[in-house]
Design a protein around this motif. Sequence first.
Motif, short mmCIF file in Angstrom:
data_model
loop_
_atom_site.label_atom_id
_atom_site.label_comp_id
_atom_site.label_asym_id
_atom_site.label_seq_id
_atom_site.Cartn_x
_atom_site.Cartn_y
_atom_site.Cartn_z
N GLN A 16 0.83 -1.19 0.00
CA GLN A 16 0.00 0.00 0.00
C GLN A 16 0.88 1.26 0.00
O GLN A 16 0.59 2.22 -0.71
N GLY A 17 1.94 1.24 0.79
CA GLY A 17 2.86 2.38 0.83
C GLY A 17 3.54 2.59 -0.52
O GLY A 17 3.68 3.73 -0.98
N ILE A 18 3.94 1.50 -1.17
CA ILE A 18 4.57 1.62 -2.50
C ILE A 18 3.55 2.17 -3.50
O ILE A 18 3.88 3.04 -4.32
N ALA A 19 2.29 1.69 -3.45
CA ALA A 19 1.26 2.18 -4.37
C ALA A 19 1.00 3.66 -4.16
O ALA A 19 0.86 4.42 -5.13
N VAL A 20 0.95 4.11 -2.91
CA VAL A 20 0.73 5.53 -2.62
C VAL A 20 1.88 6.37 -3.17
O VAL A 20 1.65 7.42 -3.78
N MET A 21 3.11 5.90 -2.98
CA MET A 21 4.26 6.65 -3.51
C MET A 21 4.22 6.73 -5.03
O MET A 21 4.52 7.78 -5.61
N LEU A 22 3.84 5.65 -5.69
CA LEU A 22 3.75 5.66 -7.15
C LEU A 22 2.66 6.61 -7.65
O LEU A 22 2.87 7.34 -8.62
N VAL A 23 1.51 6.60 -6.98
CA VAL A 23 0.41 7.50 -7.39
C VAL A 23 0.81 8.95 -7.19
O VAL A 23 0.59 9.79 -8.08
N ILE A 24 1.41 9.27 -6.05
CA ILE A 24 1.84 10.65 -5.80
C ILE A 24 2.90 11.08 -6.81
O ILE A 24 2.85 12.19 -7.35
N ALA A 44 3.27 9.91 -9.87
CA ALA A 44 2.62 10.08 -11.18
C ALA A 44 1.86 11.39 -11.25
O ALA A 44 1.90 12.09 -12.26
N VAL A 45 1.16 11.76 -10.17
CA VAL A 45 0.42 13.02 -10.14
C VAL A 45 1.37 14.20 -10.28
O VAL A 45 1.13 15.13 -11.06
N ILE A 46 2.46 14.19 -9.54
CA ILE A 46 3.45 15.27 -9.63
C ILE A 46 4.04 15.34 -11.03
O ILE A 46 4.19 16.43 -11.60
N PHE A 47 4.36 14.20 -11.61
CA PHE A 47 4.93 14.16 -12.95
C PHE A 47 3.97 14.78 -13.97
O PHE A 47 4.38 15.62 -14.79
N PHE A 48 2.70 14.40 -13.94
CA PHE A 48 1.74 14.92 -14.91
C PHE A 48 1.43 16.39 -14.67
O PHE A 48 1.20 17.14 -15.63
N LEU A 49 1.45 16.85 -13.41
CA LEU A 49 1.26 18.28 -13.15
C LEU A 49 2.42 19.10 -13.70
O LEU A 49 2.21 20.17 -14.28
N ILE A 50 3.61 18.61 -13.52
CA ILE A 50 4.78 19.32 -14.05
C ILE A 50 4.73 19.35 -15.58
O ILE A 50 5.00 20.38 -16.20
#
Length: 129
Positions: free
Chosen positions: A37-45, A47-53
């Motif tokens: 779950q921790g790894i999934a949360v880190m990946l989602v965060i 990905a969100v930062i990457f797409f916002l940038i």
Amino acid sequence: MAFLKNRISFSIVFGLIILAVIGVASKLYTNPAGFFQGIAVMLVIGAVIFFLIRRFYKPSPAKREQRAFVKAAKRSVKRHNQKEPSQQKKKTNNLTSIKKLRARKNHSNPKLTVIEGKKGKKKNRASFF
């Protein structure tokens, strides 16, 4: 003396890596669901930062023009490399093949790529202040 410093820093880095591996292994052994779950949360965060940038970062026009120039240069090199083998063919004495070669030479049009720029914009020459 430099060898000693490198050896000490290598030992510290190696020790930190060993401790990290032990920590990850123990977390995976004690609570595998929480680990994933921790790894999934880190990946989602991430990905969100990457797409916002990617969404809000606009490259400067100079970078876009440079990218277009590099693309056009690659096309030119590729086209030039394709012409090389056809020019090295053996010439035959056949009259039709000679006519075909002459027709190709007369009708070869260079393929030019237009690079967009700021052609219509006037420069402000009085901006020295």
